[in-house]
Design a protein around this motif. Structure first.
Motif, PDB file in Angstrom:
ATOM      1  N   MET A 181       1.017  -1.341  -0.084  1.00  0.00           N
ATOM      2  CA  MET A 181      -0.027   0.175   0.045  1.00  0.00           C
ATOM      3  C   MET A 181       0.893   1.222   0.089  1.00  0.00           C
ATOM      4  N   PRO A 182       1.237   1.861  -1.189  1.00  0.00           N
ATOM      5  CA  PRO A 182       2.003   2.899  -1.241  1.00  0.00           C
ATOM      6  C   PRO A 182       1.349   4.314  -0.446  1.00  0.00           C
ATOM      7  N   ARG A 183       2.330   5.069  -0.160  1.00  0.00           N
ATOM      8  CA  ARG A 183       1.914   6.364   0.414  1.00  0.00           C
ATOM      9  C   ARG A 183       2.338   7.630  -0.573  1.00  0.00           C
ATOM     10  N   PHE A 184       1.584   8.891  -0.450  1.00  0.00           N
ATOM     11  CA  PHE A 184       1.753   9.862  -1.375  1.00  0.00           C
ATOM     12  C   PHE A 184       2.160  10.973  -0.685  1.00  0.00           C
ATOM     13  N   ARG A 185       3.450  11.386  -1.355  1.00  0.00           N
ATOM     14  CA  ARG A 185       4.051  12.742  -0.814  1.00  0.00           C
ATOM     15  C   ARG A 185       4.167  13.860  -1.789  1.00  0.00           C
ATOM     16  N   LEU A 186       3.787  14.790  -1.504  1.00  0.00           N
ATOM     17  CA  LEU A 186       3.502  16.133  -2.643  1.00  0.00           C
ATOM     18  C   LEU A 186       4.742  16.981  -2.014  1.00  0.00           C
ATOM     19  N   GLU A 187       5.476  17.204  -2.964  1.00  0.00           N
ATOM     20  CA  GLU A 187       6.563  17.880  -3.094  1.00  0.00           C
ATOM     21  C   GLU A 187       6.779  19.449  -4.138  1.00  0.00           C
ATOM     22  N   PRO A 188       6.277  20.319  -3.788  1.00  0.00           N
ATOM     23  CA  PRO A 188       5.836  20.994  -2.406  1.00  0.00           C
ATOM     24  C   PRO A 188       4.237  20.603  -2.255  1.00  0.00           C
ATOM     25  N   ALA A 189       4.003  20.434  -0.964  1.00  0.00           N
ATOM     26  CA  ALA A 189       2.535  20.277  -0.701  1.00  0.00           C
ATOM     27  C   ALA A 189       1.739  21.281  -0.851  1.00  0.00           C
ATOM     28  N   GLU A 190       1.124  21.838  -1.824  1.00  0.00           N
ATOM     29  CA  GLU A 190       0.590  23.013  -2.047  1.00  0.00           C
ATOM     30  C   GLU A 190      -0.898  22.966  -2.578  1.00  0.00           C
ATOM     31  N   ALA A 191      -1.758  23.721  -2.168  1.00  0.00           N
ATOM     32  CA  ALA A 191      -3.003  23.992  -2.759  1.00  0.00           C
ATOM     33  C   ALA A 191      -3.421  25.311  -3.322  1.00  0.00           C
ATOM     34  N   GLU A 192      -4.458  25.473  -3.843  1.00  0.00           N
ATOM     35  CA  GLU A 192      -5.103  26.855  -4.478  1.00  0.00           C
ATOM     36  C   GLU A 192      -6.427  26.760  -4.033  1.00  0.00           C
TER      37      GLU A 192
END
Length: 245
Positions: A103-114
């Motif tokens: 079960m992979p995990r997800f990392r956002l680089e960079p962790a940003e949102a609008e």
């Protein structure tokens, strides 16, 4: 804007991670879309980890696991009015220490949102396009070429989870203040969104939706063809067996 600590913790339900893993167990999502050899290698890894009977079964298991990306993005959209920035090169798949179920995990680089602007309908279309046309449509197309699996199986893997999470969110008292938005977004996703937002001619979420009465699948996800795998409760094979007998 950067996601705050509370937001990142909330997204951990959908396998978001902010922890830096062992570099050898981490890969950009974009590589699965751009490098056919890397995708084939990744499918082979999933096949070995899950004891899948063949590459088609492994492809289905891969999409089932990566489907967590959809509710992660949709939760931010519907609960917070935020669009996660999900370009494929921003997303890292981390697979260290995930055990037998892979079960992979997800990392956002960079962790940003609008944040949503004044025209939410257009903003929402872009949020949906980012997830489905931007991530799942090209991945499913590549897996079809590699394994010959029906794209219907892979799209239903994504769709069934979208139905399930919206049902749960609408039952969640902590989300009562945004229940109207949740209903409206779900209606848009299933009944109103154009197929082009999914990178398809037709809307795949509409194709498989059977109403609020149940989550019965049209296709088998093939989990039964993995080591220790069984027919899921919503599997059409199980439904046929009940009819027979």
């Amino acid at each position: 804007m950067r996601l705050c600590e509370d937001e990142m913790r909330a997204l951990e339900t959908y396998r978001f991670s902010s922890k830096q893993p062992d570099a050898s167990a981490s890969m950009r999502f974009s590589r699965l879309l751009e490098d056919a050899e890397q995708l084939a290698s990744y499918v082979a890894h999933v096949r070995d980890e899950m004891g899948a009977a063949n590459d088609a079964v492994a492809a289905s298991m891969l999409v089932k696991r990566l489907s967590f990306l959809a509710p992660m993005a949709l939760y931010a959209m519907s609960a917070w009015n935020k669009r996660l920035l999900l370009e494929p090169e921003r997303i890292w798949l981390d697979t260290d220490g995930e055990g037998e179920m892979w079960m992979p995990r997800f990392r956002l680089e960079p962790a940003e949102a609008e944040m949503c602007g004044s025209e939410r309908s257009r903003w929402r279309e872009q949020a949906v396009r980012d997830v489905f046309a931007g991530l799942f449509a090209p991945l499913i197309a590549q897996l079809r070429r590699l394994t010959r699996i029906s794209p219907l199986v892979l799209w239903e893997n994504v769709a069934i989870y979208v139905y399930w999470v919206y049902e749960r969110w609408l039952e969640d008292e902590s989300l009562a203040l945004v229940a109207d938005r949740l209903r409206d977004d779900f209606r848009f996703l299933v009944h109103e969104a154009d197929g082009r937002l999914f990178g398809q001619k037709d809307n795949p979420l509409r194709r498989f939706f059977k109403g609020a009465s149940g989550m019965q699948r049209t296709t088998c996800c093939l989990y039964v063809h993995t080591t220790g795998g069984t027919c899921c409760q919503t599997c059409p094979l199980r439904a046929r067996q009940r009819q027979i007998g």
